[in-house]
Design a protein around this motif. Structure first.
Motif, short mmCIF file in Angstrom:
data_model
loop_
_atom_site.label_atom_id
_atom_site.label_comp_id
_atom_site.label_asym_id
_atom_site.label_seq_id
_atom_site.Cartn_x
_atom_site.Cartn_y
_atom_site.Cartn_z
N ARG A 94 14.44 54.25 29.03
CA ARG A 94 15.81 53.84 28.65
C ARG A 94 15.78 52.65 27.71
O ARG A 94 16.50 52.60 26.72
CB ARG A 94 16.62 53.49 29.89
N SER A 95 14.93 51.67 28.05
CA SER A 95 14.88 50.47 27.20
C SER A 95 14.37 50.82 25.80
O SER A 95 14.86 50.29 24.81
CB SER A 95 14.03 49.38 27.86
N TYR A 96 13.39 51.72 25.70
CA TYR A 96 12.88 52.14 24.39
C TYR A 96 13.94 52.88 23.60
O TYR A 96 14.08 52.69 22.39
CB TYR A 96 11.65 53.03 24.55
N CYS A 97 14.70 53.75 24.26
CA CYS A 97 15.77 54.48 23.57
C CYS A 97 16.84 53.53 23.08
O CYS A 97 17.33 53.66 21.95
CB CYS A 97 16.38 55.54 24.48
N VAL A 137 6.70 43.01 21.24
CA VAL A 137 6.58 44.40 20.79
C VAL A 137 5.88 45.19 21.88
O VAL A 137 4.80 44.83 22.32
CB VAL A 137 5.79 44.52 19.47
N LYS A 138 6.55 46.25 22.35
CA LYS A 138 5.94 47.15 23.33
C LYS A 138 5.64 48.46 22.61
O LYS A 138 6.13 48.70 21.52
CB LYS A 138 6.87 47.36 24.52
N TYR A 169 3.92 53.85 19.19
CA TYR A 169 4.92 53.35 18.26
C TYR A 169 5.44 51.99 18.74
O TYR A 169 5.87 51.85 19.89
CB TYR A 169 6.06 54.36 18.15
N GLY A 170 5.42 51.00 17.87
CA GLY A 170 5.88 49.66 18.23
C GLY A 170 7.39 49.58 18.34
O GLY A 170 8.11 49.94 17.41
N VAL A 171 7.86 49.15 19.52
CA VAL A 171 9.30 48.98 19.77
C VAL A 171 9.55 47.49 19.95
O VAL A 171 8.94 46.85 20.81
CB VAL A 171 9.74 49.76 21.03
#
Length: 160
Positions: free
Chosen positions: A125-128, A90-91, A82-84
């Motif tokens: 954490r960064s994705y959340c 975009v990670k 999933y692109g964040v």
């Protein structure tokens, strides 16, 4: 082909998965011959296409089975890679589960990582924070950690 063969040169483990989950994945393995030898593939439960079974992908595919079979999340709510968005960058989060009432909102972020929890937890954490997801899961196939995001700088451990 056995999953142990695919994982043999990695630090990933299968201890958090049942023998049935492991057997189901092993039965789905196909191989392709390349110049480098025999390469294992399986059809991804979510993407429904053939994907190469790297050690990380083995754990991801097994954990997709856990999410759908043990925790009863419908595959229709699960997305892989999933692109964040982080500004222009975009990670990709390994697995996300979308909120059942808001299908465009991330509810859970799952990261399948190499055995160093600290690195994976910071990424998680960064994705959340970027998606607003309240629940985070980190696993390497042996260890698993569950977190609830109380605010951007505080993640509370959830037992099991």
């Amino acid at each position: 082909m056995k999953l142990e063969d695919i994982l043999k040169d990695s630090n990933y483990k299968l201890s958090q998965f049942t023998s049935e989950e492991i057997e189901q994945l092993e039965q789905s393995i196909t191989t392709k011959e390349t110049k480098k030898g025999t390469v294992p593939y399986t059809v991804c439960l979510v993407r429904q296409k053939a994907i190469k079974l790297t050690p990380e992908e083995v754990i991801r595919q097994l954990y997709l089975r856990v999410l759908s079979d043990r925790f009863l999340y419908p595959l229709s709510r699960i997305q892989v890679e999933y692109g964040v968005n982080f500004g222009r960058e975009v990670k990709r989060a390994d697995i996300v589960i979308m909120d059942k009432d808001r299908p465009n909102t991330v509810y859970v972020v799952v990261e399948v990582k190499k055995p160093k929890l600290k690195d994976g937890k910071n990424q998680l954490r960064s994705y959340c924070n970027a998606t607003g997801a309240p629940i985070a899961i980190w696993t390497n196939g042996e260890q698993i950690s569950y977190y609830r995001r109380k605010d951007p700088n505080y993640f509370e451990d959830i037992p099991g």
